[in-house]
Design a protein around this motif. Structure first.
Motif, PDB file in Angstrom:
ATOM      1  N   ASP A  24      11.126 -24.913  50.628  1.00 42.96           N
ATOM      2  CA  ASP A  24      11.767 -23.600  50.739  1.00 42.96           C
ATOM      3  C   ASP A  24      11.550 -22.800  49.517  1.00 42.96           C
ATOM      4  N   PRO A  25      11.281 -21.618  50.361  1.00 42.22           N
ATOM      5  CA  PRO A  25      11.209 -19.695  48.600  1.00 42.22           C
ATOM      6  C   PRO A  25      11.939 -20.035  48.325  1.00 42.22           C
ATOM      7  N   LEU A  26      12.264 -19.981  46.959  1.00 44.71           N
ATOM      8  CA  LEU A  26      13.049 -19.349  45.885  1.00 44.71           C
ATOM      9  C   LEU A  26      12.701 -17.984  45.145  1.00 44.71           C
ATOM     10  N   VAL A  27      13.396 -16.858  45.569  1.00 45.61           N
ATOM     11  CA  VAL A  27      12.870 -15.460  44.858  1.00 45.61           C
ATOM     12  C   VAL A  27      13.813 -15.684  43.344  1.00 45.61           C
ATOM     13  N   LEU A  28      12.614 -15.505  43.065  1.00 45.27           N
ATOM     14  CA  LEU A  28      13.509 -14.903  41.117  1.00 45.27           C
ATOM     15  C   LEU A  28      13.379 -13.334  41.317  1.00 45.27           C
ATOM     16  N   VAL A  29      14.437 -12.495  41.438  1.00 44.17           N
ATOM     17  CA  VAL A  29      14.772 -11.053  41.788  1.00 44.17           C
ATOM     18  C   VAL A  29      14.191 -10.681  39.882  1.00 44.17           C
ATOM     19  N   ALA A  30      13.679  -9.632  40.575  1.00 39.76           N
ATOM     20  CA  ALA A  30      12.537  -9.002  39.083  1.00 39.76           C
ATOM     21  C   ALA A  30      13.902  -8.738  38.310  1.00 39.76           C
ATOM     22  N   GLY A  31      14.506  -8.610  36.941  1.00 42.83           N
ATOM     23  CA  GLY A  31      14.873  -8.152  36.022  1.00 42.83           C
ATOM     24  C   GLY A  31      16.399  -9.651  35.671  1.00 42.83           C
ATOM     25  N   SER A  32      15.681 -10.801  36.231  1.00 45.79           N
ATOM     26  CA  SER A  32      16.923 -11.772  36.224  1.00 45.79           C
ATOM     27  C   SER A  32      15.759 -12.804  35.849  1.00 45.79           C
ATOM     28  N   SER A  33      16.746 -13.875  34.782  1.00 49.67           N
ATOM     29  CA  SER A  33      15.690 -15.086  34.775  1.00 49.67           C
ATOM     30  C   SER A  33      16.207 -16.521  35.490  1.00 49.67           C
ATOM     31  N   SER A  34      17.422 -15.963  36.366  1.00 50.62           N
ATOM     32  CA  SER A  34      18.056 -17.317  37.544  1.00 50.62           C
ATOM     33  C   SER A  34      18.287 -17.209  38.662  1.00 50.62           C
TER      34      SER A  34
END
Length: 182
Positions: A24-34
């Protein structure tokens, strides 16, 4: 249905079967570390890995097995200040935690073994391949026999047939199974 669902959970948890693997895709949002694992579709089983970002040419992050006392890995439990593309990740408190905050959203591939959806109505399709149905059947029969007939001897016979079906299923999978890591 209860016995079938209990048997289904046990069967899916026995090993990492090819038919339970999910990507599955897992998106790490800009500016976030988790990223919360609860946001990943179908994530309710064993975790394998977070792999290279899909079509983004970014390095595959290396898994760090937390807990560790090494100060270099404080990022797992404490706020991350580093920016850029992460090169390490770990799992902590229901999240995938990375060692850096990217400047742009990054989509990773999250690989895990999911527990199939429960059977909810009598007409539900059982979410296992045909070659796994014998194991499911014997496990469910053992549970029903023990619960309703209170016949421990017959339930043990059925459980023995379940174990034999598991051995056949492992052979059918031809080495594509792995024992679950603890």
């Amino acid at each position: 249905k209860v016995a079938i669902n209990d048997a289904l959970r046990e069967l899916a948890s026995e090993r990492r079967w090819s038919w339970t693997e999910r990507r599955d895709p897992l998106v790490l949002v800009a500016g976030s570390s988790s990223a919360a694992l609860s946001t990943v579709a179908g994530q309710n089983g064993r975790i394998q890995s977070v792999t290279a970002p899909v079509n983004q040419g970014v390095v595959v992050p290396r898994f760090v097995d937390y807990p560790t006392e090494d100060p270099a890995y404080r990022w797992v439990r404490h706020p991350v200040v580093a920016t850029g593309f992460p090169d390490m990740y770990s799992f902590f408190a229901g999240d995938v935690v990375f060692n850096a905050k990217p400047f742009t959203d990054v989509t990773y591939e999250f690989v895990h073994w999911a527990i199939p959806a429960e059977v909810t109505v009598d007409a539900s399709l059982i979410p296992v391949p045909d070659h796994a149905l014998d194991a499911l059947k014997w496990n469910a029969l053992s549970r029903v026999t023990l619960t309703y007939d209170h016949d421990a001897g017959l339930a043990a016979q059925y459980m023995g047939r379940y174990q034999e079906a598991i051995r056949k299923l492992v052979k059918t999978e031809q080495g594509s199974t792995q024992t679950l890591r603890v």
